[in-house]
Design a protein around this motif. Structure first.
Motif, PDB file in Angstrom:
ATOM      1  N   VAL A 217       0.840  -1.190   0.000  1.00 26.64           N
ATOM      2  CA  VAL A 217       0.000   0.000   0.000  1.00 26.64           C
ATOM      3  C   VAL A 217       0.873   1.238   0.000  1.00 26.64           C
ATOM      4  O   VAL A 217       1.848   1.318   0.730  1.00 26.64           O
ATOM      5  N   ASN A 218       0.533   2.216  -0.819  1.00 25.62           N
ATOM      6  CA  ASN A 218       1.334   3.427  -0.926  1.00 25.62           C
ATOM      7  C   ASN A 218       1.330   4.225   0.362  1.00 25.62           C
ATOM      8  O   ASN A 218       0.329   4.372   1.020  1.00 25.62           O
ATOM      9  N   ALA A 219       2.496   4.741   0.729  1.00 25.57           N
ATOM     10  CA  ALA A 219       2.574   5.688   1.840  1.00 25.57           C
ATOM     11  C   ALA A 219       3.435   6.874   1.479  1.00 25.57           C
ATOM     12  O   ALA A 219       3.386   7.893   2.125  1.00 25.57           O
ATOM     13  N   THR A 220       4.264   6.726   0.449  1.00 28.50           N
ATOM     14  CA  THR A 220       5.201   7.775   0.078  1.00 28.50           C
ATOM     15  C   THR A 220       5.037   8.099  -1.396  1.00 28.50           C
ATOM     16  O   THR A 220       5.115   7.221  -2.237  1.00 28.50           O
ATOM     17  N   ALA A 221       4.825   9.358  -1.693  1.00 27.34           N
ATOM     18  CA  ALA A 221       4.676   9.748  -3.099  1.00 27.34           C
ATOM     19  C   ALA A 221       6.034   9.740  -3.766  1.00 27.34           C
ATOM     20  O   ALA A 221       6.990  10.296  -3.258  1.00 27.34           O
ATOM     21  N   GLY A 222       6.134   9.106  -4.910  1.00 30.83           N
ATOM     22  CA  GLY A 222       7.377   9.076  -5.652  1.00 30.83           C
ATOM     23  C   GLY A 222       7.156   9.642  -7.031  1.00 30.83           C
ATOM     24  O   GLY A 222       6.024   9.841  -7.451  1.00 30.83           O
ATOM     25  N   PRO A 223       8.240   9.918  -7.759  1.00 37.50           N
ATOM     26  CA  PRO A 223       8.116  10.477  -9.091  1.00 37.50           C
ATOM     27  C   PRO A 223       7.478   9.490 -10.052  1.00 37.50           C
ATOM     28  O   PRO A 223       8.061   8.477 -10.394  1.00 37.50           O
TER      29      PRO A 223
ATOM     30  N   SER B  45      12.879   9.105   0.082  1.00 41.80           N
ATOM     31  CA  SER B  45      11.821  10.110   0.005  1.00 41.80           C
ATOM     32  C   SER B  45      11.229  10.462   1.358  1.00 41.80           C
ATOM     33  O   SER B  45      10.494  11.443   1.474  1.00 41.80           O
ATOM     34  N   ARG B  46      11.544   9.693   2.388  1.00 46.48           N
ATOM     35  CA  ARG B  46      11.077  10.034   3.731  1.00 46.48           C
ATOM     36  C   ARG B  46      11.866  11.204   4.320  1.00 46.48           C
ATOM     37  O   ARG B  46      11.409  11.872   5.244  1.00 46.48           O
ATOM     38  N   ILE B  47      13.057  11.443   3.806  1.00 48.07           N
ATOM     39  CA  ILE B  47      13.898  12.521   4.322  1.00 48.07           C
ATOM     40  C   ILE B  47      13.449  13.826   3.675  1.00 48.07           C
ATOM     41  O   ILE B  47      13.416  13.926   2.449  1.00 48.07           O
ATOM     42  N   PRO B  48      13.076  14.835   4.459  1.00 48.77           N
ATOM     43  CA  PRO B  48      12.565  16.089   3.891  1.00 48.77           C
ATOM     44  C   PRO B  48      13.505  16.691   2.846  1.00 48.77           C
ATOM     45  O   PRO B  48      14.699  16.845   3.089  1.00 48.77           O
ATOM     46  N   GLY B  49      12.926  16.997   1.685  1.00 51.21           N
ATOM     47  CA  GLY B  49      13.678  17.607   0.592  1.00 51.21           C
ATOM     48  C   GLY B  49      14.203  16.621  -0.425  1.00 51.21           C
ATOM     49  O   GLY B  49      14.552  17.001  -1.536  1.00 51.21           O
TER      50      GLY B  49
ATOM     51  N   ALA C 142      22.653   3.524  -3.945  1.00 47.45           N
ATOM     52  CA  ALA C 142      21.956   4.803  -3.713  1.00 47.45           C
ATOM     53  C   ALA C 142      22.727   5.624  -2.693  1.00 47.45           C
ATOM     54  O   ALA C 142      23.681   5.142  -2.080  1.00 47.45           O
ATOM     55  N   PHE C 143      22.310   6.875  -2.515  1.00 48.90           N
ATOM     56  CA  PHE C 143      22.840   7.799  -1.499  1.00 48.90           C
ATOM     57  C   PHE C 143      24.296   8.206  -1.749  1.00 48.90           C
ATOM     58  O   PHE C 143      25.023   8.565  -0.826  1.00 48.90           O
ATOM     59  N   HIS C 144      24.725   8.206  -3.014  1.00 45.92           N
ATOM     60  CA  HIS C 144      26.121   8.529  -3.310  1.00 45.92           C
ATOM     61  C   HIS C 144      26.441  10.016  -3.244  1.00 45.92           C
ATOM     62  O   HIS C 144      27.562  10.403  -2.963  1.00 45.92           O
ATOM     63  N   HIS C 145      25.476  10.865  -3.579  1.00 47.36           N
ATOM     64  CA  HIS C 145      25.769  12.273  -3.856  1.00 47.36           C
ATOM     65  C   HIS C 145      25.343  13.209  -2.735  1.00 47.36           C
ATOM     66  O   HIS C 145      25.110  14.382  -2.972  1.00 47.36           O
ATOM     67  N   LEU C 146      25.270  12.702  -1.517  1.00 47.34           N
ATOM     68  CA  LEU C 146      24.813  13.508  -0.390  1.00 47.34           C
ATOM     69  C   LEU C 146      25.998  14.075   0.383  1.00 47.34           C
ATOM     70  O   LEU C 146      26.979  13.374   0.645  1.00 47.34           O
ATOM     71  N   SER C 147      25.882  15.316   0.766  1.00 48.46           N
ATOM     72  CA  SER C 147      26.924  15.970   1.557  1.00 48.46           C
ATOM     73  C   SER C 147      26.874  15.477   2.995  1.00 48.46           C
ATOM     74  O   SER C 147      25.857  15.632   3.673  1.00 48.46           O
ATOM     75  N   ALA C 148      27.968  14.903   3.470  1.00 47.00           N
ATOM     76  CA  ALA C 148      28.030  14.460   4.860  1.00 47.00           C
ATOM     77  C   ALA C 148      27.904  15.642   5.815  1.00 47.00           C
ATOM     78  O   ALA C 148      27.356  15.513   6.915  1.00 47.00           O
ATOM     79  N   VAL C 149      28.396  16.798   5.393  1.00 50.24           N
ATOM     80  CA  VAL C 149      28.295  17.998   6.220  1.00 50.24           C
ATOM     81  C   VAL C 149      26.837  18.370   6.442  1.00 50.24           C
ATOM     82  O   VAL C 149      26.394  18.621   7.571  1.00 50.24           O
ATOM     83  N   LEU C 150      26.056  18.407   5.356  1.00 48.75           N
ATOM     84  CA  LEU C 150      24.639  18.747   5.489  1.00 48.75           C
ATOM     85  C   LEU C 150      23.871  17.676   6.244  1.00 48.75           C
ATOM     86  O   LEU C 150      22.998  17.989   7.056  1.00 48.75           O
ATOM     87  N   LEU C 151      24.180  16.416   5.971  1.00 47.53           N
ATOM     88  CA  LEU C 151      23.481  15.330   6.652  1.00 47.53           C
ATOM     89  C   LEU C 151      23.630  15.436   8.168  1.00 47.53           C
ATOM     90  O   LEU C 151      22.690  15.160   8.919  1.00 47.53           O
ATOM     91  N   GLN C 152      24.804  15.839   8.626  1.00 47.72           N
ATOM     92  CA  GLN C 152      25.067  15.874  10.061  1.00 47.72           C
ATOM     93  C   GLN C 152      24.685  17.193  10.723  1.00 47.72           C
ATOM     94  O   GLN C 152      24.692  17.289  11.944  1.00 47.72           O
ATOM     95  N   ASP C 153      24.348  18.204   9.925  1.00 48.95           N
ATOM     96  CA  ASP C 153      24.015  19.516  10.470  1.00 48.95           C
ATOM     97  C   ASP C 153      22.546  19.537  10.901  1.00 48.95           C
ATOM     98  O   ASP C 153      21.647  19.648  10.076  1.00 48.95           O
ATOM     99  N   GLU C 154      22.305  19.432  12.191  1.00 53.67           N
ATOM    100  CA  GLU C 154      20.934  19.328  12.690  1.00 53.67           C
ATOM    101  C   GLU C 154      20.146  20.625  12.538  1.00 53.67           C
ATOM    102  O   GLU C 154      18.930  20.626  12.694  1.00 53.67           O
TER     103      GLU C 154
ATOM    104  N   VAL D 121      19.927  22.096   9.704  1.00 53.04           N
ATOM    105  CA  VAL D 121      19.407  22.026   8.337  1.00 53.04           C
ATOM    106  C   VAL D 121      18.186  21.114   8.344  1.00 53.04           C
ATOM    107  O   VAL D 121      18.293  19.913   8.593  1.00 53.04           O
ATOM    108  N   GLU D 122      17.008  21.695   8.085  1.00 51.61           N
ATOM    109  CA  GLU D 122      15.768  20.922   8.141  1.00 51.61           C
ATOM    110  C   GLU D 122      15.530  20.106   6.873  1.00 51.61           C
ATOM    111  O   GLU D 122      15.015  18.995   6.936  1.00 51.61           O
ATOM    112  N   ARG D 123      15.874  20.669   5.704  1.00 47.98           N
ATOM    113  CA  ARG D 123      15.636  20.012   4.423  1.00 47.98           C
ATOM    114  C   ARG D 123      16.940  19.903   3.641  1.00 47.98           C
ATOM    115  O   ARG D 123      17.749  20.830   3.663  1.00 47.98           O
TER     116      ARG D 123
END
Length: 233
Positions: A7-13, A189-193, A150-162, A164-166
């Motif tokens: 059952v759908n819970a997350t909207a995807g492209p 897609s559960r992670i905001p932004g 997956a998850f190759h192109h994410l900034s570790a700095v932004l990920l750890q900066d609490e 930063v909301e999105r």
């Protein structure tokens, strides 16, 4: 392994994605910058998260520092106790770590986010991997697992900066199994932004992993934490 609901819970492209809110996500290498950041973001999104390390004590200390109900364990216990396992270990320990966890990772969705890169005076550059890519190496070492990338192109700095909301970026997801890639898309897609977007089979993982070298150059030139957006999707 706990199976995601259909059952759908997350909207995807372009299509609906499964409800993955009940899945336990393990992060091998969860005490490193990338793994720690992913663990934090997924836990903030409401996911049950276990961080893994070669040292259970180090993993437990990291989990206690992050809070949010995150648990710590050695890599074997992390792999065995999770439904989906993200591989965020250093490239030089990639093959050895996965080979040692073949039994614990059997039947699991494995998400490889490792980027095989070298560095010299000219900056970052992609390394040649005999299997073609880190993800393909993982698939060869884990024949009883369903390997995705997956998850190759994410900034570790932004990920750890609490503060930063999105994190406004897309996550390219690759794999051979459609249901597994949709689970990973849904987690992203559960992670905001963020949006998880299917980007092809594992044979196409090399250029996705290698693109991180270009993003590092962008970041150095513009003093940024660059990500990617896929247009018209």
């Amino acid at each position: 392994m706990t199976q995601p609901d259909s059952v759908n819970a997350t909207a995807g492209p372009g299509r609906n994605l499964p409800d993955v809110s009940h899945l336990v996500v393990g992060v091998l290498g969860g005490t490193g910058d990338q793994g720690r950041g992913l663990a934090l973001r997924l836990a903030r999104a409401g996911q049950q998260v276990v961080v893994g390390s070669r040292s259970a004590e180090r993993a437990e200390a990291c989990a206690a520092e992050l809070g949010l109900g995150i648990r710590g364990a050695d890599n074997a216990a992390c792999a065995a106790g999770s439904d989906v396992v993200i591989v965020a270990v250093p490239w030089d320990g990639h093959a050895e770590t996965l080979a040692s966890l073949r039994a614990e990772l059997a039947g699991k969705i494995v998400v490889d986010c490792v980027n095989p890169l070298g560095f010299d005076k000219q900056g970052a550059y992609p390394l040649q991997v005999p299997e073609g890519s880190a993800a393909q190496q993982a698939a060869a070492l884990l024949p009883d697992s369903t390997v995705t990338a997956a998850f190759h192109h994410l900034s570790a700095v932004l990920l750890q900066d609490e503060s930063v909301e999105r994190i406004d970026t897309d996550v390219m997801v690759l794999g051979e199994d459609r249901a597994a890639t949709e689970v990973v898309q849904a987690l992203a897609s559960r992670i905001p932004g963020m949006r998880g977007i299917f980007a092809g089979r594992l044979r196409n993982a090399h250029q996705v992993e290698s693109l991180v070298a270009n993003l590092i150059s962008v970041n150095r030139r513009y003093k940024a934490h660059a990500g990617l957006r896929i247009t018209d999707v």
